[in-house]
Design a protein around this motif. Structure first.
Motif, PDB file in Angstrom:
ATOM      1  N   THR A 246      41.009  17.250  48.725  1.00 35.76           N
ATOM      2  CA  THR A 246      41.825  18.171  48.816  1.00 35.76           C
ATOM      3  C   THR A 246      41.957  19.025  47.478  1.00 35.76           C
ATOM      4  N   THR A 247      42.480  18.582  46.423  1.00 33.68           N
ATOM      5  CA  THR A 247      42.724  19.275  45.361  1.00 33.68           C
ATOM      6  C   THR A 247      41.261  19.658  44.785  1.00 33.68           C
ATOM      7  N   TYR A 248      40.414  18.598  44.604  1.00 30.79           N
ATOM      8  CA  TYR A 248      39.194  19.212  43.909  1.00 30.79           C
ATOM      9  C   TYR A 248      38.320  19.927  44.875  1.00 30.79           C
ATOM     10  N   CYS A 249      38.247  19.549  46.041  1.00 30.91           N
ATOM     11  CA  CYS A 249      37.362  20.173  46.886  1.00 30.91           C
ATOM     12  C   CYS A 249      37.889  21.680  47.252  1.00 30.91           C
ATOM     13  N   LEU A 250      38.939  21.805  47.287  1.00 32.94           N
ATOM     14  CA  LEU A 250      39.648  23.300  47.157  1.00 32.94           C
ATOM     15  C   LEU A 250      39.144  23.998  46.104  1.00 32.94           C
ATOM     16  N   SER A 251      39.279  23.491  44.937  1.00 33.02           N
ATOM     17  CA  SER A 251      38.824  24.111  43.772  1.00 33.02           C
ATOM     18  C   SER A 251      37.367  24.486  43.823  1.00 33.02           C
ATOM     19  N   TYR A 252      36.451  23.479  44.398  1.00 33.02           N
ATOM     20  CA  TYR A 252      34.887  23.520  44.207  1.00 33.02           C
ATOM     21  C   TYR A 252      34.404  24.403  45.041  1.00 33.02           C
ATOM     22  N   ALA A 253      34.988  24.415  46.226  1.00 30.41           N
ATOM     23  CA  ALA A 253      34.632  25.383  47.386  1.00 30.41           C
ATOM     24  C   ALA A 253      34.862  26.853  47.167  1.00 30.41           C
ATOM     25  N   THR A 254      36.115  27.125  46.506  1.00 36.38           N
ATOM     26  CA  THR A 254      36.522  28.431  46.429  1.00 36.38           C
ATOM     27  C   THR A 254      35.890  29.238  45.103  1.00 36.38           C
ATOM     28  N   LYS A 255      35.727  28.365  44.071  1.00 35.94           N
ATOM     29  CA  LYS A 255      35.214  28.650  42.742  1.00 35.94           C
ATOM     30  C   LYS A 255      33.753  28.588  42.710  1.00 35.94           C
ATOM     31  N   THR A 263      40.325  30.505  54.090  1.00 36.26           N
ATOM     32  CA  THR A 263      39.321  29.623  55.006  1.00 36.26           C
ATOM     33  C   THR A 263      39.468  28.278  54.393  1.00 36.26           C
ATOM     34  N   MET A 264      39.264  27.821  53.264  1.00 35.89           N
ATOM     35  CA  MET A 264      39.564  26.410  52.924  1.00 35.89           C
ATOM     36  C   MET A 264      40.920  25.938  53.122  1.00 35.89           C
ATOM     37  N   LEU A 265      42.035  26.820  52.740  1.00 35.55           N
ATOM     38  CA  LEU A 265      43.407  26.318  52.966  1.00 35.55           C
ATOM     39  C   LEU A 265      43.422  25.897  54.747  1.00 35.55           C
ATOM     40  N   PHE A 310      29.748  15.427  50.066  1.00 35.13           N
ATOM     41  CA  PHE A 310      29.211  16.657  49.591  1.00 35.13           C
ATOM     42  C   PHE A 310      28.106  17.375  50.294  1.00 35.13           C
ATOM     43  N   PRO A 311      27.060  16.594  50.656  1.00 39.03           N
ATOM     44  CA  PRO A 311      25.847  17.310  51.531  1.00 39.03           C
ATOM     45  C   PRO A 311      26.546  18.047  52.699  1.00 39.03           C
ATOM     46  N   LEU A 312      27.636  17.635  53.534  1.00 38.23           N
ATOM     47  CA  LEU A 312      28.410  18.455  54.426  1.00 38.23           C
ATOM     48  C   LEU A 312      29.100  19.570  53.731  1.00 38.23           C
ATOM     49  N   LEU A 313      29.797  19.607  52.649  1.00 35.53           N
ATOM     50  CA  LEU A 313      30.529  20.385  52.200  1.00 35.53           C
ATOM     51  C   LEU A 313      29.789  21.495  51.682  1.00 35.53           C
ATOM     52  N   ASP A 314      28.557  21.099  51.108  1.00 40.45           N
ATOM     53  CA  ASP A 314      27.584  21.957  50.492  1.00 40.45           C
ATOM     54  C   ASP A 314      26.880  22.906  51.397  1.00 40.45           C
ATOM     55  N   THR A 315      26.950  22.876  52.782  1.00 40.06           N
ATOM     56  CA  THR A 315      26.430  23.783  53.800  1.00 40.06           C
ATOM     57  C   THR A 315      27.175  24.930  53.791  1.00 40.06           C
ATOM     58  N   GLU A 316      28.397  24.897  53.417  1.00 38.79           N
ATOM     59  CA  GLU A 316      29.393  26.286  53.436  1.00 38.79           C
ATOM     60  C   GLU A 316      29.595  26.523  54.831  1.00 38.79           C
TER      61      GLU A 316
END
Length: 414
Positions: A246-255, A263-265, A310-316
């Motif tokens: 939640t907290t970290y992935c929200l920051s990582y994905a948006t920034k 979208t992330m929210l 993170f492999p899934l997250l990094d697909t964007e």
């Protein structure tokens, strides 16, 4: 009683989680504008971590009175402290107005938040478990365990709505304050509910037999050191999964990845449904299958999911991001759901509030406070895959701790 404990935990976790969302999105600019983006993010997450350091202290203070005076009165006090500290963040001037005093005041309010929440979970869990008939404690404890899911959904939802209707400048100027100010209203609702509840029958028997502990925390360390430390270790993965996803992935994905904030929210709200499902399924099934087996299963799933997160997250790709976050939070729910009954069952009635609260919140220091900080450093130095390995390592630690603890489903509460 189960519903009353659910409402209280939902409100208090809403208060706690809006800070995490704000820390990921805006507090770095509002309170640390003179730092580099990386250091401002780390500073924002550090203020976030302060509350986790305070939570064990809250467990000691509120647990002491919860084991000596009663569950009900302590839950009212924790709600007031948590809610008012949260609401005052919404009134706090930023760095541009107060200079260095602004982040210092922010840290103080966050510390008070942590003390309040440190006394909340144990009392809410005991309120449900100590009212439950034997054989249904997992079901009753499922209600306060759903509080974080609903609190997080509401916290994310209000930020999502504000992000949708306000432009970026307005959101960062004053829009982010609205979720904090809503806490004034939620405190009033929570007090109305909590003032109507009755004391638990288990604690009433303790008082009638004049068996209350004089110093509950010391008795926990003397009589239940194994349960305390291993119970805290078992909670590490639940906290680590939640605050990474939640907290970290929200920051990582948006920034870092550049995924739009709204979208992330929205995807975080979808993922929260997986958390609620995992929590409810595991908590209610623990009455038949046992708490320990389900918690171990959740830890095992988390070991695997940490490697694909993170492999899934990094697909964007939004669908795959939702799958990444939802899978992580489902694993967290499978561990977290049975813990509502499991941790209280590990301790005797005389020190149950203190013992369960301390185990729960010490796990938060190890798993929740440091997770966004460690993840930020790991990603900056070694890439996102290293954060997934970190999540899996936390899951292994929790799995080993729970393996060393017994099943508690058949225990009498006293």
């Amino acid at each position: 009683m189960a519903v009353a404990s659910f409402i209280g935990t939902a409100i208090e976790f809403y208060d706690f989680y809006i800070y995490g969302t704000a820390a990921a999105l805006v507090l770095n600019e509002a309170f640390f504008p003179n730092l580099t983006p990386l250091n401002a993010t780390l500073a924002s997450f550090s203020t976030y971590a302060v509350a986790f350091a305070a939570r064990p202290l809250g467990s000691v203070v509120f647990g002491h009175f919860g084991d000596r005076v009663g569950r009900k009165s302590v839950l009212v006090a924790s709600l007031l402290l948590m809610g008012l500290s949260t609401a005052l963040v919404g009134l706090l001037p930023g760095y541009g107005s107060w200079g260095i005093w602004a982040p210092l005041a922010l840290v103080l309010l966050r510390f008070l938040q942590g003390i309040g929440l440190g006394g909340e979970w144990g009392g809410a869990a005991l309120l449900a478990v100590e009212h439950a008939p034997k054989g249904r404690r997992g079901l009753y404890a499922a209600f306060p365990q759903l509080g974080p899911s609903i609190g997080f959904f509401a916290a994310t939802g209000i930020f999502w709505l504000l992000s949708a209707v306000l432009d970026d400048t307005t959101f960062k100027s004053w829009g982010w304050r609205i979720p904090f100010l809503l806490s004034f209203l939620l405190v009033a609702v929570g007090l109305f509910v909590r003032l109507k509840i009755s004391e638990t029958p288990v604690f009433q028997r303790v008082m009638e037999q004049q068996e209350a502990s004089k110093v509950p925390t010391l008795d926990v360390f003397r009589k239940f050191p194994k349960e305390l430390l291993l119970g805290a270790g078992g909670m590490i993965v639940a906290y680590g999964l939640f605050y990474t996803a939640t907290t970290y992935c929200l920051s990582y994905a948006t920034k870092t990845l550049g995924v739009p904030r709204n979208t992330m929210l929205g995807l975080s709200m979808v993922a929260c449904l997986f958390l609620a499902a995992g929590t409810w399924l595991a908590a209610t099934r623990s009455d038949a299958g046992g708490r320990r087996k389900l918690i171990l299963g959740g830890c095992g799933l988390a070991v695997v999911w940490g490697l694909v997160l993170f492999p899934l997250l990094d697909t964007e790709q939004p669908v795959l991001i939702a799958l990444a976050l939802g899978g992580a939070l489902f694993c967290m729910g499978v561990v977290y759901g049975p813990m509502g009954a499991y941790l209280p069952e590990l301790f005797g009635a005389r020190v149950r509030y203190s013992g369960a609260s301390l185990a729960y919140n010490l796990g938060g220091v190890l798993g929740g406070a440091v997770a966004p900080l460690v993840a930020t450093r790991l990603q900056a130095g070694f890439g996102s895959a290293s954060v997934g390995w970190y999540v899996s390592a936390m899951a292994v630690v929790s799995l080993l701790c729970v393996l060393a603890l017994p099943e508690t489903r058949e225990r009498e509460l006293g």
